[in-house]
Each structure stands twice: as structure tokens, then as C-alpha cells.
Design a protein around this motif. Structure first.
Motif, short mmCIF file in Angstrom:
data_model
loop_
_atom_site.label_atom_id
_atom_site.label_comp_id
_atom_site.label_asym_id
_atom_site.label_seq_id
_atom_site.Cartn_x
_atom_site.Cartn_y
_atom_site.Cartn_z
N PRO A 160 0.78 -1.24 0.00
CA PRO A 160 0.00 0.00 0.00
C PRO A 160 0.81 1.29 0.00
CG PRO A 160 0.03 -0.94 2.20
CD PRO A 160 0.74 -1.92 1.31
N VAL A 161 2.04 1.28 0.52
CA VAL A 161 2.76 2.54 0.72
C VAL A 161 3.22 3.20 -0.57
CG1 VAL A 161 4.86 3.56 1.69
CG2 VAL A 161 3.44 2.07 3.10
N PRO A 162 3.85 2.47 -1.54
CA PRO A 162 4.40 3.17 -2.70
C PRO A 162 3.42 4.07 -3.44
CG PRO A 162 5.25 0.95 -2.64
CD PRO A 162 4.21 1.04 -1.56
N GLY A 163 2.20 3.57 -3.72
CA GLY A 163 1.23 4.39 -4.45
C GLY A 163 0.89 5.67 -3.71
N LEU A 164 0.75 5.59 -2.37
CA LEU A 164 0.45 6.78 -1.57
C LEU A 164 1.67 7.68 -1.47
CD1 LEU A 164 -1.25 8.43 0.50
CD2 LEU A 164 -0.34 6.88 2.25
N LEU A 165 2.82 7.09 -1.16
CA LEU A 165 4.02 7.88 -0.93
C LEU A 165 4.41 8.70 -2.16
CD1 LEU A 165 6.47 8.37 1.06
CD2 LEU A 165 7.63 6.55 -0.21
N LEU A 166 4.32 8.09 -3.32
CA LEU A 166 4.76 8.77 -4.53
C LEU A 166 3.88 9.97 -4.86
CD1 LEU A 166 5.93 5.93 -6.91
CD2 LEU A 166 7.02 6.95 -4.94
N THR A 167 2.59 9.84 -4.66
CA THR A 167 1.72 10.99 -4.92
C THR A 167 1.95 12.10 -3.90
OG1 THR A 167 -0.04 9.88 -3.67
CG2 THR A 167 -0.10 9.68 -6.07
N GLU A 168 2.53 11.76 -2.74
CA GLU A 168 2.86 12.78 -1.74
C GLU A 168 4.17 13.47 -2.07
OE1 GLU A 168 0.89 11.26 2.43
OE2 GLU A 168 2.74 10.28 1.80
#
Length: 489
Positions: A402-410
């Protein structure tokens, strides 16, 4: 106090939006702006943005569903369409989606920036409805492959746009939790495809029902998104500031609009052109964040997660567990890890979850290597292999999923966010394709022990890369993250 806040808010409503940016600069440390960072204002109600996020995650449910929809029915499909025993044709039915997904993900940034996030969701739903209908009603292999390709374009387009939208409409204090919804929805889609596919061996032609069923959530997405707020970030970039204010009111509540617009104006005040060239993403000022994003997605796939899914049925069958039950165990491990990640994302932070997730995956792969060695044999090796596999899926779902998709947009600045996400997701799909294509051949030539040792090494490389390059984004505004990562002119 409430009276002063109301008076200030009404005063703000009378000020033109472009002039508002100047006023924020002049009154940066004023009492009004200080009051906007009070606990009340800094924590808007999550209930307002929640329905919008739920609608966006339908794309992830569809993504998971279509990834798993042919697993159980593939044998029945091959018999009915006349390509039973043709390994190449069966492989194409599975992998044609990946080709469509690559195309969809590569175009996702330009589509999301060109027509907006809501329209992009509709353009994701349409090919999924068309493609699933073609696959469900086809009489030959060509129709199935064409339908799967159409579905794949929607699969590639949907997840990056969902990640963008969820990041841009979520209050900072629940952005991690909402980002985890994407992974949970994917798990639910996979589990849904599994359960719907159970009767496929008993009921003739049931595989067609499996495809038809996917058109229902796609149609819901197509309609429901019309009632959702557009991304305020996209509206502001397009100069539609009044609509951006209205969207913020919908998502955060009226008392939070001024502060949200102030934060948004800070990240946009450099006045750069809205046109982003590919060369800007590959070198220069933006190279570092795009490199970080692409590498995280590459390491996510090189960790062997898809290889574990591919090999899981064989391992479970060797242990005497039916493939259907094996898939249930994998689904439960995936879903459990995703739910725990949702709870911890805004408490422990993205970086901590990512570090421990990759480290846990390395330990799990080491168990697989041990199980494949000559030191352990018989039932002990089988149980260790099954346990290591379930632990691998569980630890993957805790962070690396779950983290990469969220982290990258941040970490991507607003101006390049959509297109940079498209580039990184394209890297994801390319490596996903080659891992799927080469895994069985490498397994045969290298053996489980050596191949899983390579996966273990990639997991450890990921731990070191995250520790060295990834900053914590928990609770920070998107503008604060941008300042921390980008060299300032």
C-alpha cells in the motif's frame, strides 16, 4: 472566538481568489493565519471526504477483480473457446491485460491532467465495461484477447488516478489511512473474483457470469463519480479557483477553505507552465523524486511478490491443501496485513512501514530458501515453505503493497504529480510483465533456492534504499513535503 472566525471567513469570501494569494504572503504570521492552524481547523472532519475516497477505490476493487478473474475459470475458458492445451494461448489470456495496463498507465498522467480526475475515472470504467462484455460474450480466442486488452487499459489507468485523487482530496491527518483503502479494495477484488469463480467447474459457462459481474461495480463507478468533488489541486492548476474553493468546502468544510487555499497557493506560486515535458521527469530538478518513485516500484516487483502468487498453488498442493483453500489463505493474509497497515499508516508513518515490510519480506524469503535447502526435508520443509509464503504476503501487505502508491503521490510536486506517477507505474507494469514471463523459466534453470535467494537480496536492497532516500511524510502537507525533497531555486 467563533464570531471572529466567521467574520474572517466571510471577509475571505469577498476577496477575489488571485488577490487572496498576495494577502496570504503579506499576512503570513497574522493572527488570522495562526487561528487557521488551531487544532479545530487543522483537523477537518474525515466524514466529508470519506464518500469521495470510497468511490475512487472502486477502481482498485476492479483492478484486483480482473487480476484474479481468470485464475479459476481459465481451464473452462480454454475448453469452451477451443484452445485447451495451448499454453501460449492460455498465457496470452492472462498477460494481455498487462499489455493494456502498460498503455493505460503510461497515458494516465496526461489524461488525468488533461480532463481532470473525475473524467479520468469515467474513462477507466468505460473500457472495463466494454472489455468485460466482450470477454463474457465472445465465441473465440481473438474476442477474449481483445476484451482483456480493453480491460487492461482501464486497469492501468485507474490505480494511478485513484492514488492521485485520494492524496489530493484527503486531509493530511488521515491521508495514510485513506491511501490504505486502495490496497484493501484490491484485496477485496481478488477475494471477490475467487468466490465468484468457485462454481465454475460445476456450472457450464459460469466463467461468462464472472466477467459480466465485473460490469456492475464499473457502472457504479461511472455514475457515482459524477457526484464526487473534483480535485481542488487540478482545478487550481487550471485557474478555476472558485471551483477549487467549492471543492474544498465539500471535502473539508467551509471553515477550512482559507487555510487549504493558502497551502495550495504556496505550492503553485512559482508560476511554472502547466506543460510538463518528459525530459523534465528524467533529469534536472525533478530527477531525484522520479528516480525514487521508479526505484521503489521496481524493487516492489523484484522482491518476488508476483512470483510467490504464481507458485503458491503448487506449494500448497504439495502440502495437501487444495488450490481454492490455498487462495483463501493467501487472500486472508493479504487482507489482514492491509487492514493493519491502514491502522498504522498515520500512526507509525510511511517510511517505518516500508522499512519493516521489506525487511519482513526478506526474512520470509529466507525461510523459503531454507525450506528449499537439503538441510530440511519432508513435512518440515513443506510447512516452512507454506508459513514463509503466508508471512511474505502478510508483510508485503503491511507496507510494500500500500505505501508506494500513496508515498509517490505525496512526494511528487503538484505540477508533475500525474505524469510522474504515470512514468513510475509504467516501470511497475514493465517489470511485472517480465517477472511473470521469466519466473517459471528461471525457476526451472536456477532452482527455488537460488531464485528465492535473489528475491531476498532485492528485499534487502529495498531496505537500504528506503532508509537512504525516503523521507517521512506522515501528517505533513503536500507543500511541506515538496520543500523537503526538491532543491529550491
Amino acid at each position: 472566538m467563533l464570531g471572529r472566525q466567521r467574520e474572517a471567513y466571510l471577509m475571505y469570501k469577498r476577496i477575489p481568489s488571485r488577490d487572496f494569494v498576495k494577502i496570504v504572503d503579506m499576512e503570513e504570521n497574522s493572527a488570522l493565519l495562526q487561528s487557521s492552524t488551531s487544532p479545530e481547523t487543522s483537523s477537518p472532519s474525515w466524514r466529508l471526504s470519506f464518500p469521495h475516497v470510497v468511490v475512487a477505490t472502486i477502481t482498485s476493487f476492479l483492478f484486483g477483480y480482473h487480476m484474479g478473474v481468470v485464475n479459476e475459470p481459465l481451464e473452462s475458458i480454454s475448453v469452451d473457446l477451443g484452445f485447451s492445451g495451448n499454453a501460449l494461448a492460455e498465457g496470452l489470456v492472462v498477460s494481455t491485460c498487462l499489455g493494456g495496463a502498460f498503455v493505460g498507465s503510461l497515458l494516465s498522467g496526461w489524461i488525468a491532467d488533461g480532463v481532470g480526475r473525475r473524467r479520468a475515472f469515467q474513462l477507466c470504467a468505460l473500457p472495463m465495461i466494454i472489455g468485460a462484455s466482450m470477454s463474457a460474450s465472445t465465441k473465440n480466442l481473438a474476442g477474449m484477447l481483445l476484451g482483456r486488452f480493453f480491460v487492461g487499459t482501464g486497469m492501468g489507468l485507474g490505480p494511478p488516478v485513484a492514488a492521485l485523487y485520494v492524496t489530493e482530496v484527503s486531509p493530511a491527518f488521515v491521508r495514510g489511512t485513506y491511501g490504505s483503502f486502495i490496497q484493501i479494495a484490491t484485496c477485496l477484488g481478488l477475494i471477490g473474483a475467487l468466490f465468484i469463480g468457485i462454481p465454475v467447474k460445476e456450472i457450464a459457462g459460469w466463467w461468462r457470469i464472472c466477467f459480466w459481474m465485473s460490469t456492475i461495480p464499473a457502472a457504479i463507478l461511472l455514475v457515482a463519480v459524477m457526484f464526487c468533488a473534483e480535485s481542488p489541486h487540478w482545478l487550481y492548476k487550471k485557474g478555476r479557483t472558485e471551483e477549487a474553493e467549492t471543492a474544498f468546502e465539500k471535502l473539508l468544510g467551509g471553515s477550512h477553505v482559507k487555510y487549504a487555499m493558502a497551502e495550495l497557493s504556496k505550492s503553485e506560486r512559482d508560476g511554472d507552465s502547466d506543460i510538463v515535458k518528459m525530459s523534465e521527469l528524467l533529469y534536472g530538478r525533478h530527477f531525484r523524486v522520479v528516480f525514487i518513485g521508479s526505484t521503489i516500484f521496481a524493487l516492489q516487483q523484484l522482491s518476488g511478490i508476483n512470483a510467490v502468487f504464481y507458485f503458491s498453488s503448487t506449494v500448497f498442493k504439495s502440502a495437501g491443501v487444495p488450490s481454492t483453500l490455498a487462495n483463501v489463505f493467501i487472500g486472508i493474509a493479504n487482507l489482514t496485513g492491509s487492514v493493519i497497515a491502514m491502522i498504522l499508516m498515520d500512526k507509525l508513518g510511511r517510511r517505518v512501514l516500508l522499512l519493516w515490510s521489506f525487511f519482513g519480506m526478506a526474512i520470509s524469503m529466507a525461510l523459503q530458501v531454507t525450506a528449499a535447502s537439503s538441510y530440511i526435508s519432508g513435512s518440515g520443509a513443506l510447512y516452512l515453505s507454506v508459513g514463509g509464503m503466508l508471512l511474505f504476503v502478510f508483510t508485503f501487505a503491511l507496507g510494500a503493497g500500500p505505501v508506494p502508491g500513496l508515498l509517490l503521490t505525496e512526494i511528487f510536486p503538484s505540477r508533475i504529480r500525474a505524469k510522474a506517477m504515470a512514468v513510475c507505474m509504467s516501470v511497475h507494469w514493465v517489470i511485472n510483465f517480465f517477472v511473470g514471463l521469466l519466473f517459471l523459466q528461471l525457476l526451472e534453470q536456477l532452482g527455488r533456492q537460488l531464485l528465492y535467494s535473489i528475491f531476498t537480496t532485492f528485499c534487502l536492497v529495498a531496505v537500504m534504499f528506503v532508509k537512504r532516500n525516503v523521507v517521512e511524510t506522515k501528517g505533513k502537507s503536500l507543500q511541506e513535503i515538496e520543500i523537503a525533497l526538491l532543491p529550491q531555486d
